[in-house]
Motif scaffolding. Structure first.
Motif, PDB file in Angstrom:
ATOM      1  N   ALA A 139       0.830  -1.197   0.000  1.00  0.00           N
ATOM      2  CA  ALA A 139       0.000   0.000   0.000  1.00  0.00           C
ATOM      3  C   ALA A 139       0.868   1.251   0.000  1.00  0.00           C
ATOM      4  O   ALA A 139       0.589   2.208  -0.733  1.00  0.00           O
ATOM      5  CB  ALA A 139      -0.934  -0.011   1.205  1.00  0.00           C
ATOM      6  N   THR A 140       1.934   1.241   0.786  1.00  0.00           N
ATOM      7  CA  THR A 140       2.831   2.394   0.839  1.00  0.00           C
ATOM      8  C   THR A 140       3.450   2.661  -0.522  1.00  0.00           C
ATOM      9  O   THR A 140       3.473   3.801  -0.996  1.00  0.00           O
ATOM     10  CB  THR A 140       3.940   2.154   1.889  1.00  0.00           C
ATOM     11  N   ALA A 141       3.940   1.637  -1.176  1.00  0.00           N
ATOM     12  CA  ALA A 141       4.582   1.800  -2.487  1.00  0.00           C
ATOM     13  C   ALA A 141       3.605   2.347  -3.522  1.00  0.00           C
ATOM     14  O   ALA A 141       3.941   3.272  -4.278  1.00  0.00           O
ATOM     15  CB  ALA A 141       5.159   0.463  -2.957  1.00  0.00           C
ATOM     16  N   TRP A 142       2.399   1.818  -3.552  1.00  0.00           N
ATOM     17  CA  TRP A 142       1.418   2.278  -4.531  1.00  0.00           C
ATOM     18  C   TRP A 142       0.924   3.687  -4.220  1.00  0.00           C
ATOM     19  O   TRP A 142       0.691   4.483  -5.125  1.00  0.00           O
ATOM     20  CB  TRP A 142       0.258   1.289  -4.651  1.00  0.00           C
ATOM     21  N   ARG A 143       0.794   4.030  -2.940  1.00  0.00           N
ATOM     22  CA  ARG A 143       0.414   5.404  -2.582  1.00  0.00           C
ATOM     23  C   ARG A 143       1.498   6.390  -2.995  1.00  0.00           C
ATOM     24  O   ARG A 143       1.192   7.495  -3.455  1.00  0.00           O
ATOM     25  CB  ARG A 143       0.156   5.522  -1.080  1.00  0.00           C
ATOM     26  N   GLU A 144       2.769   6.001  -2.822  1.00  0.00           N
ATOM     27  CA  GLU A 144       3.873   6.879  -3.236  1.00  0.00           C
ATOM     28  C   GLU A 144       3.836   7.119  -4.740  1.00  0.00           C
ATOM     29  O   GLU A 144       4.054   8.243  -5.194  1.00  0.00           O
ATOM     30  CB  GLU A 144       5.218   6.275  -2.824  1.00  0.00           C
ATOM     31  N   LEU A 145       3.563   6.084  -5.509  1.00  0.00           N
ATOM     32  CA  LEU A 145       3.458   6.246  -6.959  1.00  0.00           C
ATOM     33  C   LEU A 145       2.294   7.179  -7.297  1.00  0.00           C
ATOM     34  O   LEU A 145       2.446   8.100  -8.109  1.00  0.00           O
ATOM     35  CB  LEU A 145       3.282   4.893  -7.647  1.00  0.00           C
ATOM     36  N   HIS A 146       1.158   6.972  -6.660  1.00  0.00           N
ATOM     37  CA  HIS A 146      -0.007   7.823  -6.936  1.00  0.00           C
ATOM     38  C   HIS A 146       0.281   9.269  -6.563  1.00  0.00           C
ATOM     39  O   HIS A 146      -0.066  10.200  -7.309  1.00  0.00           O
ATOM     40  CB  HIS A 146      -1.228   7.292  -6.185  1.00  0.00           C
TER      41      HIS A 146
END
Length: 114
Positions: free
Chosen positions: A99-106
């Motif tokens: 979740a952290t990785a995908w939120r950072e990308l978003h």
């Protein structure tokens, strides 16, 4: 494919739009059928070249993730929901980091539109 030096490789891998094969494969297992192909298409591409003395296997291959913002947003929602419900992937029992990785990308995508 020729490798690159460690400094450049680490700089590439630290970008929010660069994710590992392992992360992409595991995330794909959480996604609905209509979203999964977007990640699998990335995996069919060439990963970044690794430094010549890199010891990691195929799971450590790193890929540039170029997906539409709405697709990334839907992935964030699915992964956050899965993490909150305590779901797991075939190879990971803790998916909060996903979740952290995908939120950072978003967030990076949103910042680039400003």
């Amino acid at each position: 494919m020729v490798g690159i030096d460690w400094q450049r490789y680490k700089a590439l891998c630290d970008q929010p739009d660069v994710l590992s094969r392992w992360m992409l494969e595991e995330t794909a297992t959480l996604l609905p059928c209509e979203t999964r192909p977007a990640l699998l298409t990335i995996l069919n591409g060439a990963p970044f070249p690794k430094p010549p003395d890199h010891k990691g296997g195929e799971n450590t291959d790193m890929f540039a993730v170029d997906l539409p913002t709405d697709v990334v947003r839907s992935i964030v929602e699915v992964v956050l929901d899965a993490a909150e419900r305590g779901l797991r992937t075939p190879r990971s029992t803790k998916i909060g980091g996903f979740a952290t990785a995908w939120r950072e990308l978003h967030a990076a995508q949103a910042a680039s539109r400003v």
